[in-house]
Design a protein around this motif. Structure first.
Motif, mmCIF file in Angstrom:
data_model
loop_
_atom_site.group_PDB
_atom_site.id
_atom_site.type_symbol
_atom_site.label_atom_id
_atom_site.label_comp_id
_atom_site.label_asym_id
_atom_site.label_seq_id
_atom_site.Cartn_x
_atom_site.Cartn_y
_atom_site.Cartn_z
ATOM 1 N N ASP A 103 12.515 -1.740 -2.039
ATOM 2 C CA ASP A 103 11.766 -1.062 -0.978
ATOM 3 C C ASP A 103 11.305 0.330 -1.383
ATOM 4 O OD1 ASP A 103 11.922 -3.278 0.637
ATOM 5 O OD2 ASP A 103 13.507 -2.491 1.921
ATOM 6 N N VAL A 104 12.131 1.052 -2.127
ATOM 7 C CA VAL A 104 11.726 2.387 -2.586
ATOM 8 C C VAL A 104 10.539 2.257 -3.548
ATOM 9 C CG1 VAL A 104 12.428 4.430 -3.902
ATOM 10 C CG2 VAL A 104 13.954 3.478 -2.165
ATOM 11 N N ASP A 105 10.551 1.244 -4.403
ATOM 12 C CA ASP A 105 9.420 1.015 -5.304
ATOM 13 C C ASP A 105 8.143 0.701 -4.533
ATOM 14 O OD1 ASP A 105 10.986 1.484 -7.533
ATOM 15 O OD2 ASP A 105 11.215 -0.639 -8.061
ATOM 16 N N VAL A 106 8.250 -0.099 -3.478
ATOM 17 C CA VAL A 106 7.080 -0.408 -2.639
ATOM 18 C C VAL A 106 6.538 0.878 -2.029
ATOM 19 C CG1 VAL A 106 6.346 -1.514 -0.488
ATOM 20 C CG2 VAL A 106 7.728 -2.792 -2.127
ATOM 21 N N LEU A 107 7.401 1.685 -1.472
ATOM 22 C CA LEU A 107 6.965 2.939 -0.855
ATOM 23 C C LEU A 107 6.351 3.872 -1.900
ATOM 24 C CD1 LEU A 107 6.826 4.512 1.789
ATOM 25 C CD2 LEU A 107 9.097 5.396 1.294
ATOM 26 N N ALA A 108 6.974 3.966 -3.057
ATOM 27 C CA ALA A 108 6.488 4.850 -4.114
ATOM 28 C C ALA A 108 5.130 4.404 -4.662
ATOM 29 C CB ALA A 108 7.510 4.918 -5.244
ATOM 30 N N SER A 109 4.822 3.129 -4.553
ATOM 31 C CA SER A 109 3.530 2.633 -5.052
ATOM 32 C C SER A 109 2.369 3.178 -4.238
ATOM 33 C CB SER A 109 3.495 1.102 -5.025
ATOM 34 O OG SER A 109 3.287 0.618 -3.699
ATOM 35 N N GLY A 110 2.642 3.543 -2.973
ATOM 36 C CA GLY A 110 1.589 4.077 -2.119
ATOM 37 C C GLY A 110 0.651 3.029 -1.563
ATOM 38 N N GLU A 111 0.988 1.750 -1.752
ATOM 39 C CA GLU A 111 0.137 0.662 -1.274
ATOM 40 C C GLU A 111 0.956 -0.352 -0.497
ATOM 41 O OE1 GLU A 111 -1.650 -1.052 -4.731
ATOM 42 O OE2 GLU A 111 -3.050 0.603 -4.991
ATOM 43 N N ASP A 112 0.285 -1.032 0.454
ATOM 44 C CA ASP A 112 0.960 -2.100 1.179
ATOM 45 C C ASP A 112 0.853 -3.404 0.387
ATOM 46 O OD1 ASP A 112 -1.612 -3.132 1.618
ATOM 47 O OD2 ASP A 112 -1.662 -2.586 3.724
ATOM 48 N N ALA A 113 1.367 -4.480 0.940
ATOM 49 C CA ALA A 113 1.377 -5.765 0.232
ATOM 50 C C ALA A 113 -0.032 -6.264 -0.072
ATOM 51 C CB ALA A 113 2.126 -6.808 1.065
ATOM 52 N N GLY A 114 -1.016 -5.839 0.701
ATOM 53 C CA GLY A 114 -2.405 -6.243 0.473
ATOM 54 C C GLY A 114 -3.162 -5.325 -0.466
ATOM 55 N N GLY A 115 -2.480 -4.329 -1.026
ATOM 56 C CA GLY A 115 -3.119 -3.400 -1.953
ATOM 57 C C GLY A 115 -3.841 -2.241 -1.291
ATOM 58 N N ARG A 116 -3.725 -2.129 0.044
ATOM 59 C CA ARG A 116 -4.359 -1.013 0.746
ATOM 60 C C ARG A 116 -3.502 0.237 0.625
ATOM 61 N NH1 ARG A 116 -5.158 -2.794 6.731
ATOM 62 N NH2 ARG A 116 -3.029 -3.428 6.336
ATOM 63 N N LYS A 117 -4.166 1.385 0.505
ATOM 64 C CA LYS A 117 -3.460 2.661 0.436
ATOM 65 C C LYS A 117 -2.700 2.883 1.735
ATOM 66 C CE LYS A 117 -4.124 7.569 -0.218
ATOM 67 N NZ LYS A 117 -5.048 8.681 -0.335
ATOM 68 N N LEU A 118 -1.443 3.340 1.611
ATOM 69 C CA LEU A 118 -0.649 3.629 2.802
ATOM 70 C C LEU A 118 -1.156 4.883 3.498
ATOM 71 C CD1 LEU A 118 2.964 2.944 1.480
ATOM 72 C CD2 LEU A 118 1.645 1.545 3.068
ATOM 73 N N PRO A 119 -1.081 4.911 4.826
ATOM 74 C CA PRO A 119 -1.477 6.119 5.565
ATOM 75 C C PRO A 119 -0.608 7.313 5.160
ATOM 76 C CG PRO A 119 -1.158 4.252 7.052
ATOM 77 C CD PRO A 119 -0.645 3.837 5.707
ATOM 78 N N SER A 120 -1.145 8.504 5.319
ATOM 79 C CA SER A 120 -0.394 9.709 4.947
ATOM 80 C C SER A 120 0.702 10.048 5.951
ATOM 81 C CB SER A 120 -1.340 10.898 4.788
ATOM 82 O OG SER A 120 -2.020 11.143 6.000
ATOM 83 N N ASN A 121 0.590 9.568 7.185
ATOM 84 C CA ASN A 121 1.635 9.814 8.180
ATOM 85 C C ASN A 121 2.778 8.836 7.975
ATOM 86 O OD1 ASN A 121 0.318 11.888 9.699
ATOM 87 N ND2 ASN A 121 -1.075 10.324 10.446
ATOM 88 N N ALA A 122 3.983 9.357 7.895
ATOM 89 C CA ALA A 122 5.152 8.522 7.606
ATOM 90 C C ALA A 122 5.303 7.368 8.582
ATOM 91 C CB ALA A 122 6.423 9.380 7.600
ATOM 92 N N TRP A 123 5.195 7.644 9.877
ATOM 93 C CA TRP A 123 5.422 6.586 10.852
ATOM 94 C C TRP A 123 4.380 5.494 10.745
ATOM 95 C CZ3 TRP A 123 2.314 5.223 15.045
ATOM 96 C CH2 TRP A 123 1.267 6.089 15.339
ATOM 97 N N MET A 124 3.137 5.838 10.392
ATOM 98 C CA MET A 124 2.094 4.825 10.230
ATOM 99 C C MET A 124 2.331 4.008 8.962
ATOM 100 S SD MET A 124 -0.127 4.673 12.679
ATOM 101 C CE MET A 124 -1.496 3.855 11.897
ATOM 102 N N ALA A 125 2.731 4.661 7.875
ATOM 103 C CA ALA A 125 3.000 3.951 6.625
ATOM 104 C C ALA A 125 4.159 2.972 6.813
ATOM 105 C CB ALA A 125 3.314 4.943 5.504
ATOM 106 N N LEU A 126 5.217 3.426 7.469
ATOM 107 C CA LEU A 126 6.369 2.555 7.688
ATOM 108 C C LEU A 126 5.996 1.402 8.611
ATOM 109 C CD1 LEU A 126 9.266 5.145 7.970
ATOM 110 C CD2 LEU A 126 8.515 3.848 5.980
ATOM 111 N N ARG A 127 5.179 1.660 9.599
ATOM 112 C CA ARG A 127 4.730 0.588 10.487
ATOM 113 C C ARG A 127 3.902 -0.434 9.716
ATOM 114 N NH1 ARG A 127 1.331 1.743 15.889
ATOM 115 N NH2 ARG A 127 -0.350 1.923 14.394
#
Length: 99
Positions: A41-65
């Motif tokens: 899970d830490v590796d997934v978060l560190a990648s900055g992308e979701d499972a679909g390859g989209r960039k994670l939002p900069s807000n923590a709660w949105m990225a975790l959601r």
């Protein structure tokens, strides 16, 4: 101030409510960490992308959601948690309209 009555709260009541809220948010953050503090899970978060390859939002709660890493709306004692409280446990204290 008590919303319904307009009564000013005593320092003792206000302190009690703050302690309760801090305990609630701390428990929610501990639940998230306990569930996701692992190499995968830490590796997934560190990648900055979701499972679909989209960039994670900069807000923590949105990225975790987006990753599906959420805490439920009800705690272990059956108490409802407001969405704002859930966002606080992930590092966002702003309302959704400003995130």
């Amino acid at each position: 101030m008590e919303e319904k009555t307009g009564e000013v709260l005593s320092a003792a009541v206000l302190s009690e409510r703050v302690v309760w809220a801090v305990d609630l948010v701390s428990g929610m953050a501990a639940d998230l960490l306990g569930t996701h503090w692992n190499t995968t899970d830490v590796d997934v978060l560190a990648s900055g992308e979701d499972a679909g390859g989209r960039k994670l939002p900069s807000n923590a709660w949105m990225a975790l959601r987006r990753l599906g890493w959420t805490v439920g709306p009800v705690d272990s004692g059956g108490m409802f948690r407001a969405a704002r409280t859930s966002r606080s446990s992930t590092g966002c204290d702003a309302c959704p309209s400003t995130c």
